[in-house]
Write a protein that holds these residues in place. Structure first.
Motif, mmCIF file in Angstrom:
data_model
loop_
_atom_site.group_PDB
_atom_site.id
_atom_site.type_symbol
_atom_site.label_atom_id
_atom_site.label_comp_id
_atom_site.label_asym_id
_atom_site.label_seq_id
_atom_site.Cartn_x
_atom_site.Cartn_y
_atom_site.Cartn_z
ATOM 1 N N ASP A 62 50.669 37.270 37.092
ATOM 2 C CA ASP A 62 50.104 37.978 38.235
ATOM 3 C C ASP A 62 50.151 39.493 38.043
ATOM 4 O O ASP A 62 51.198 40.126 38.214
ATOM 5 C CB ASP A 62 50.868 37.591 39.508
ATOM 6 N N GLY A 63 49.028 40.085 37.662
ATOM 7 C CA GLY A 63 48.949 41.531 37.505
ATOM 8 C C GLY A 63 49.020 41.970 36.054
ATOM 9 O O GLY A 63 49.479 41.234 35.175
ATOM 10 N N GLU A 64 48.564 43.193 35.788
ATOM 11 C CA GLU A 64 48.501 43.702 34.414
ATOM 12 C C GLU A 64 49.887 43.815 33.782
ATOM 13 O O GLU A 64 50.070 43.486 32.601
ATOM 14 C CB GLU A 64 47.802 45.056 34.395
ATOM 15 N N ALA A 66 52.461 42.041 34.482
ATOM 16 C CA ALA A 66 52.924 40.680 34.228
ATOM 17 C C ALA A 66 52.263 40.097 32.982
ATOM 18 O O ALA A 66 52.891 39.370 32.215
ATOM 19 C CB ALA A 66 52.644 39.790 35.440
ATOM 20 N N CYS A 80 50.758 33.974 39.281
ATOM 21 C CA CYS A 80 49.816 33.799 40.379
ATOM 22 C C CYS A 80 50.239 32.572 41.192
ATOM 23 O O CYS A 80 50.831 31.631 40.653
ATOM 24 C CB CYS A 80 48.402 33.611 39.843
ATOM 25 N N ARG A 190 41.627 38.667 36.720
ATOM 26 C CA ARG A 190 41.472 38.722 38.179
ATOM 27 C C ARG A 190 40.253 37.918 38.630
ATOM 28 O O ARG A 190 40.307 37.157 39.598
ATOM 29 C CB ARG A 190 41.337 40.173 38.632
ATOM 30 N N GLN A 193 40.884 34.214 38.210
ATOM 31 C CA GLN A 193 41.737 33.681 39.270
ATOM 32 C C GLN A 193 40.930 33.442 40.547
ATOM 33 O O GLN A 193 41.127 32.438 41.238
ATOM 34 C CB GLN A 193 42.908 34.627 39.543
#
Length: 227
Positions: A62-64, A66, A80, A190, A193
């Motif tokens: 979840d996220g850059e 991560a 996520c 993103r 997802q």
């Protein structure tokens, strides 16, 4: 009978599943995802899954930050909230210690919590109820705007000088077509997802069309390159 048709209700699925965090890779119900497994922790995960119910959950970091952390051995980046579980439907060893497997999607899940597992790979408590409709083959495919999807697909392929097996595409069901294109689409984590979490098949289809239209708008005719 398909290899994943044995799962008729959420009660047929385990409450705890191992997860494979991988940025930019999504699995969708009845779709297929080939994976090249080489890290020791994930070799162990596949080994254990093959001895059990053969189920593995695909989930993105979840996220850059991560995503970067997930590439470092031993790190446990945030995940996520939604992933998709698949069953190992093909498995082969290579001569250099890798495993080449194919996961066939069963249904999506929401991570309820992560276990303090002693295994080298991560395990989560999976909540299936939100996505019970995933177990119905072809759910919502009658509402899919197939012609517009094919139009934008052709435009994208022509712009990039790419070819496609149009006979196979014509023979594909709406569910297979939409989910396969989402899986192989070139969009970022993103966007992938968002495609995964789309509530209905037509929602996913419209999102894929919109992403492709946006990508095409960003390419001027002089910038398009043949690949």
């Amino acid at each position: 009978m398909g290899l994943t048709d044995q799962y008729r209700s959420t009660g047929d699925l385990p409450g705890v599943i191992p997860v494979f965090p991988l940025a930019g890779a999504i699995l969708l119900p009845r779709g297929q995802l080939p994976l090249n497994i080489f890290e020791p922790r994930y070799l162990k995960m596949v080994d254990d899954a093959m001895r059990g119910d053969r189920i593995i959950g695909m989930v993105q970091p979840d996220g850059e930050a991560a995503i970067l952390a997930s590439q470092m051995p031993g790190e446990k980046p945030p995940l996520c909230a939604v992933g998709c579980a698949g069953r190992i439907t093909s498995w082969a060893e290579t001569g250099d210690g890798r495993l080449v497997i194919t996961l066939t999607g069963i249904m999506r899940f929401r991570i309820r919590s992560e276990l303090a597992a002693l295994t080298p790979y991560r395990q989560v408590n999976a909540d299936w109820d939100e996505f019970a409709g995933d177990l119905v083959p072809g759910e919502g495919q009658a509402e899919v705007s197939r012609e517009r999807l094919l139009e934008i697909l052709k435009e994208y392929l022509d712009t990039h000088g790419l070819q496609a097996d149009w006979r196979a595409i014509r023979l594909s069901s709406n569910e297979t077509l939409v989910n396969s294109l989402c899986t192989i689409s070139p969009y970022g984590p993103r966007e992938k997802q968002a495609l995964l979490e789309a509530k209905t098949l037509e929602d996913r289809n419209q999102m894929l069309i919109a992403l492709t239209e946006k990508a095409l708008r960003e390419i001027s005719p002089g910038d398009a390159t043949v690949q």
